[in-house]
Structures are given as structure tokens and as C-alpha cells.
Design an enzyme around this catalytic site. Structure first.
Site, mmCIF file in Angstrom:
data_model
loop_
_atom_site.group_PDB
_atom_site.id
_atom_site.type_symbol
_atom_site.label_atom_id
_atom_site.label_comp_id
_atom_site.label_asym_id
_atom_site.label_seq_id
_atom_site.Cartn_x
_atom_site.Cartn_y
_atom_site.Cartn_z
ATOM 1 N N ARG A 50 6.608 -5.960 0.216
ATOM 2 C CA ARG A 50 5.940 -4.928 1.016
ATOM 3 C C ARG A 50 6.923 -4.206 1.941
ATOM 4 O O ARG A 50 6.570 -3.805 3.043
ATOM 5 C CB ARG A 50 4.780 -5.522 1.831
ATOM 6 C CG ARG A 50 3.858 -6.436 1.048
ATOM 7 C CD ARG A 50 3.073 -5.737 -0.026
ATOM 8 N NE ARG A 50 2.194 -4.705 0.451
ATOM 9 C CZ ARG A 50 0.907 -4.894 0.764
ATOM 10 N NH1 ARG A 50 0.362 -6.076 0.645
ATOM 11 N NH2 ARG A 50 0.177 -3.884 1.172
ATOM 12 N N ARG A 108 3.504 0.376 4.873
ATOM 13 C CA ARG A 108 2.858 0.243 6.176
ATOM 14 C C ARG A 108 3.719 0.059 7.416
ATOM 15 O O ARG A 108 3.330 0.475 8.491
ATOM 16 C CB ARG A 108 1.846 -0.885 6.082
ATOM 17 C CG ARG A 108 2.440 -2.191 5.527
ATOM 18 C CD ARG A 108 1.335 -3.110 5.073
ATOM 19 N NE ARG A 108 1.882 -4.431 4.737
ATOM 20 C CZ ARG A 108 1.160 -5.496 4.520
ATOM 21 N NH1 ARG A 108 -0.155 -5.420 4.599
ATOM 22 N NH2 ARG A 108 1.711 -6.646 4.203
ATOM 23 N N ARG A 150 2.070 9.776 3.811
ATOM 24 C CA ARG A 150 0.758 9.366 3.297
ATOM 25 C C ARG A 150 -0.414 10.051 4.013
ATOM 26 O O ARG A 150 -1.558 9.925 3.565
ATOM 27 C CB ARG A 150 0.589 7.847 3.466
ATOM 28 C CG ARG A 150 1.063 6.971 2.336
ATOM 29 C CD ARG A 150 0.119 6.921 1.137
ATOM 30 N NE ARG A 150 -1.303 6.853 1.477
ATOM 31 C CZ ARG A 150 -1.954 5.778 1.871
ATOM 32 N NH1 ARG A 150 -1.333 4.617 1.969
ATOM 33 N NH2 ARG A 150 -3.239 5.818 2.164
ATOM 34 N N ASP A 175 0.102 -0.618 -6.290
ATOM 35 C CA ASP A 175 -0.703 -1.740 -5.812
ATOM 36 C C ASP A 175 -1.125 -2.552 -7.032
ATOM 37 O O ASP A 175 -1.196 -2.015 -8.146
ATOM 38 C CB ASP A 175 -1.947 -1.268 -5.046
ATOM 39 C CG ASP A 175 -2.653 -2.455 -4.382
ATOM 40 O OD1 ASP A 175 -2.202 -2.872 -3.306
ATOM 41 O OD2 ASP A 175 -3.619 -2.984 -4.968
ATOM 42 N N TYR A 212 -10.154 -10.465 -7.089
ATOM 43 C CA TYR A 212 -10.723 -9.201 -6.584
ATOM 44 C C TYR A 212 -11.891 -8.724 -7.444
ATOM 45 O O TYR A 212 -12.899 -8.223 -6.938
ATOM 46 C CB TYR A 212 -9.641 -8.117 -6.508
ATOM 47 C CG TYR A 212 -8.678 -8.354 -5.368
ATOM 48 C CD1 TYR A 212 -9.080 -8.147 -4.048
ATOM 49 C CD2 TYR A 212 -7.400 -8.821 -5.587
ATOM 50 C CE1 TYR A 212 -8.218 -8.388 -2.987
ATOM 51 C CE2 TYR A 212 -6.530 -9.069 -4.532
ATOM 52 C CZ TYR A 212 -6.943 -8.844 -3.231
ATOM 53 O OH TYR A 212 -6.105 -9.099 -2.189
#
Ligand code: 1CP
Length: 363
Positions: free
Chosen positions: A46, A50, A59, A95, A170
Site C-alpha cells: 500500500r 492513501r 484522485r 484493488d 468479500y
């Protein structure tokens, strides 16, 4: 010069090493192959996204899944941490749910939540909605990787996918879950449907990784983030066949295969046995102990606790020294965090960490 350095019959020495040769000879790929390295290579799960202000800027106003389908944005976001931190590898920005979206599953990534699936998959009829993935479904991935490998020069690109168990979690839960209760209910209650679901997911995952490798990714990582929720016996019986099928499907390309999960102390041996070349280790097990559990013939990746980066510079260096000391003597070590970069991490702490690892391990 050793015999290995001499050109074999019919082979000319290469007077002009290309970018592809430089990638092959990079510290990251050398460590994956358990060869000597000039310094311990470092990258972060990651690392894009973020934690970086430049990421949040590009973004702005663009939903996560839309950004994954835009090769220009994917290229820019993938390159951002490489420019900023001098990491030894880039990881393709995407992702784990992108291939599921690409085959028409009604899911979205909700800000602050994660992937949410409109209609969870819990029955035989639901399973029929999971069709095979073709390269055309994800043509933007091939396009972005083509752009990226041109820009990256000698820095290797890691492709990735979610492992069948974590994707199933998920799909069956319908979103992020702490206890995976619906997932386990299906796994124990209808073993045949579960096996068929994981097998279907292994084909989708393998197809997605093949697209990335054929477009130019020089290593792949399978994220089985939530598999630490299982006992070794359940993992071996109900999950390992599907993950092994993914690794086997991409074995012919000769690119290193990294296998990562969180809370996997009891599963480390099995994660290697599933077919990985490199086993990712979270921060709970020191790397020397992890090496004993994994056994010979594999490199290890890890394992600084991502929360350590919120502490003082001295503490970060001391904890990094502990990781490097435990890694001393491993057949191959790729420095990483034990899980992804936390969203509020100071990006400068990551830049300093890469420099520290490089300096401390320069040979
Ligand atoms: O370096 C990078 O940041 C690359 C991009 C990347 C990767 C490698 C993203 C972007 N997601 C992932 C993998 C991923 N996605 C994993 C495996 C890695 C891990 O364990 O951290 C998992 C479990 C997911 C699922 C997911 N997607 C979550 C976790 C939810 C949960 O169950 O707790 C979340 C929050 C997302 C959304 C997501 N993925 C990536 C970004 C930048 C975001 C946030 C998007 C947004 O809200 O705008």
C-alpha cells in the site's frame, strides 16, 4: 569470473544491457531469487495511495474503481511512491476486487469502508454469476502496464491479485468482515459449493495475474490478507488447493511469486508449500523464526509493524535494526512492513526508512 559468468556456447555477451536486463538484475528480483544483493531491497505494501498528498490530489472527485480503469491515472499513482521514496519496486495500483468488477459483479468500493457487494454469493445459483475473466475484460490493465514499464526503467513492477479465500470473504460476506462468519458457514456447511467457489476464483485470479505478467509485471504477489482467520487444518483442506492452482498457473513465466497474509504465524509453512517463491510475514513472528517455519528454498518479505512508523525516529531505527538482525542469514530478504502502510503515516517517515535500510545493509 566464475563459470556462470561466461557466455554459453552460441550466446554472445551482451554489450548493451537493456532496461529489461537491469530489471532482472535489480536488488528486488535478485533477493526474490535468493541471490546476493548490493543492499536489502525495500518496498511497502500500500505504498501508493492513501498516505500520499499527491495521490489524494489526483484522485479528487474520481471514485476508486473508476481510477483503477484509467491507465493514465494508474501510471501516475503507481509512480508516485517510486519518485518519492526510492523504493526498490513499484506495485501496480489497483484493488483486489477489480477483476470481480471486470466480470460484472455488482460491487463498489465505498470510501472509509472498502469493497461492498450488492448481492452476496451464498448459493449455487449465485456462483453462476462468476464467469471467467478474459484479457479483454481488463484491457486497461495491459495498457497501463505497458505505459508503466516504459516509465519505470530499471525498477521492477509487482503485479498482484487477491487470493481465492480473501476474495471469497468479500463476496460471501458482502463487505469487510471481522469474523468471516458467513464465509465459514459456507466453508463448513457446504464443502462442495465452497470448493467450487474457490476453484472458480482461482481461475479468475490466475487469468488476472497472467494479464499482468504478459503485459510486463516482473513479479506477482497474492494477497490472502484475511486467511489468518483459519486453522492450519482448515487452510490445508479448504483453501490451499485453490491458492496452489493460482501459483501453478503462473509458474511457467519464471517471475517470482510472493504469498502474503496477516496473522499467519501458524500458516507460514503452508503459505510456502502452496507454491510461493517468497513468503510475506507480518510483524508477529520474527523473521528468523519465520524462516524455520517456512523451511529452506524460499525468500522472506517483511516485517516491520506499520504502527512503528508513528513513533520517534530513534524507535523506528531500533525496530528496523531488530528486523534486519533477524533477517541476517536468510537466503533472501525483501524489507517491507508487516501489513500495508496506514493511511495517516507521515510519508517522510517512509522515505527515511528506505534510506535507512539501504544504508544499513549496503554491501
Ligand atoms: O500501494 C497501494 O496502495 C496499491 C493499491 C492497493 C492494493 C495493493 C489498493 C488500493 N488495494 C490493495 C489491495 C487490497 N484491497 C487488499 C490487500 C492488501 C491489504 O491487506 O491491505 C485488501 C484486503 C483490499 C480490500 C480493500 N480495498 C479495503 C480493505 C477493507 C477491509 O476489509 O478492511 C479497502 C479499504 C479498499 C479500498 C481501497 N483500495 C485501494 C485504495 C487506495 C482504497 C481506498 C479507496 C477509497 O476509499 O477511495
Amino acid at each position: 569470473m566464475s563459470a556462470n559468468d561466461l557466455p554459453r556456447a552460441g550466446q554472445q555477451p551482451n554489450p548493451n544491457p537493456t532496461a529489461a536486463d537491469a530489471v532482472k538484475d535489480s536488488a528486488f528480483l535478485r533477493a526474490c531469487r535468493r541471490e546476493p544483493v548490493p543492499h536489502t531491497p525495500a518496498w511497502f505494501m500500500r505504498q501508493a495511495g492513501r498516505s500520499l498528498p499527491e495521490y489524494l490530489k489526483v484522485r479528487e472527485g474520481i471514485p476508486m474503481l473508476d481510477s483503477c480503469m484509467r491507465p493514465d491515472l494508474v501510471t501516475e499513482i503507481t509512480l508516485q511512491p517510486v519518485r518519492r521514496h526510492n523504493v526498490d519496486a513499484a506495485i501496480y495500483f489497483s484493488d483486489i476486487v477489480v477483476p470481480l468488477k471486470a466480470i460484472g459483479i455488482d460491487l463498489d468500493i465505498k470510501p472509509g469502508v472498502g469493497p461492498v457487494v450488492e448481492r452476496p454469493i451464498r448459493s449455487r445459483a449465485d456462483l453462476e454469476r462468476l464467469r471467467d475473466l478474459t484479457p479483454e475484460d481488463v484491457s486497461y490493465v495491459s495498457e497501463a502496464i505497458g505505459m508503466l514499464t516504459g516509465e519505470l526503467g530499471s525498477t521492477p513492477l509487482i503485479g498482484f491479485a487477491g487470493a481465492p479465500f480473501t476474495l471469497a470473504s468479500y463476496l460471501v460476506e458482502g463487505g469487510p468482515s471481522r469474523n468471516h462468519e458467513h464465509t465459514k458457514a459456507l466453508m463448513y456447511g457446504d464443502p462442495q459449493l465452497w470448493a467450487d467457489l474457490l476453484d472458480r476464483l482461482s481461475d479468475i485470479t490466475a487469468a488476472f495475474l497472467k494479464v499482468q505478467i504478459e503485459a510486463g509485471a516482473s513479479a506477482v504477489q497474492l494477497f490472502d490478507s484475511w486467511v489468518g482467520a483459519l486453522s492450519p487444518a482448515d487452510y490445508r483442506r479448504s483453501v490451499m488447493p485453490a491458492s496452489s492452482k493460482v501459483f501453478e498457473a503462473v509458474s511457467g513465466y519464471g517471475v517470482p511469486r510472493i504469498h502474503f497474509g496477516v496473522g499467519t504465524g501458524e500458516l507460514l509453512g503452508l503459505l510456502g508449500e502452496a507454491g510461493a517463491d517468497v513468503v510475506g510475514v507480518d510483524w508477529r513472528v520474527p523473521l528468523d523464526e519465520a524462516a524455520r517455519r517456512v523451511g529452506p528454498g524460499k525468500a522472506l518479505q517483511g516485517n516491520l509493524d506499520p504502527a512503528v512508523l508513528f513513533s520517534t525516529r530513534d524507535a523506528v531505527e531500533a525496530k528496523t535494526d531488530e528486523v534486519l538482525a533477524a533477517a541476517n542469514g536468510l537466503e533472501g530478504h525483501i524489507f517491507n512492513l508487516g501489513h500495508g502502510v496506514l493511511p495517516t503515516t507521515d510519508p517522510d517517515a517512509l522515505t527515511r526508512l528506505v534510506e535507512y535500510v539501504h544504508t544499513r545493509t549496503a554491501r
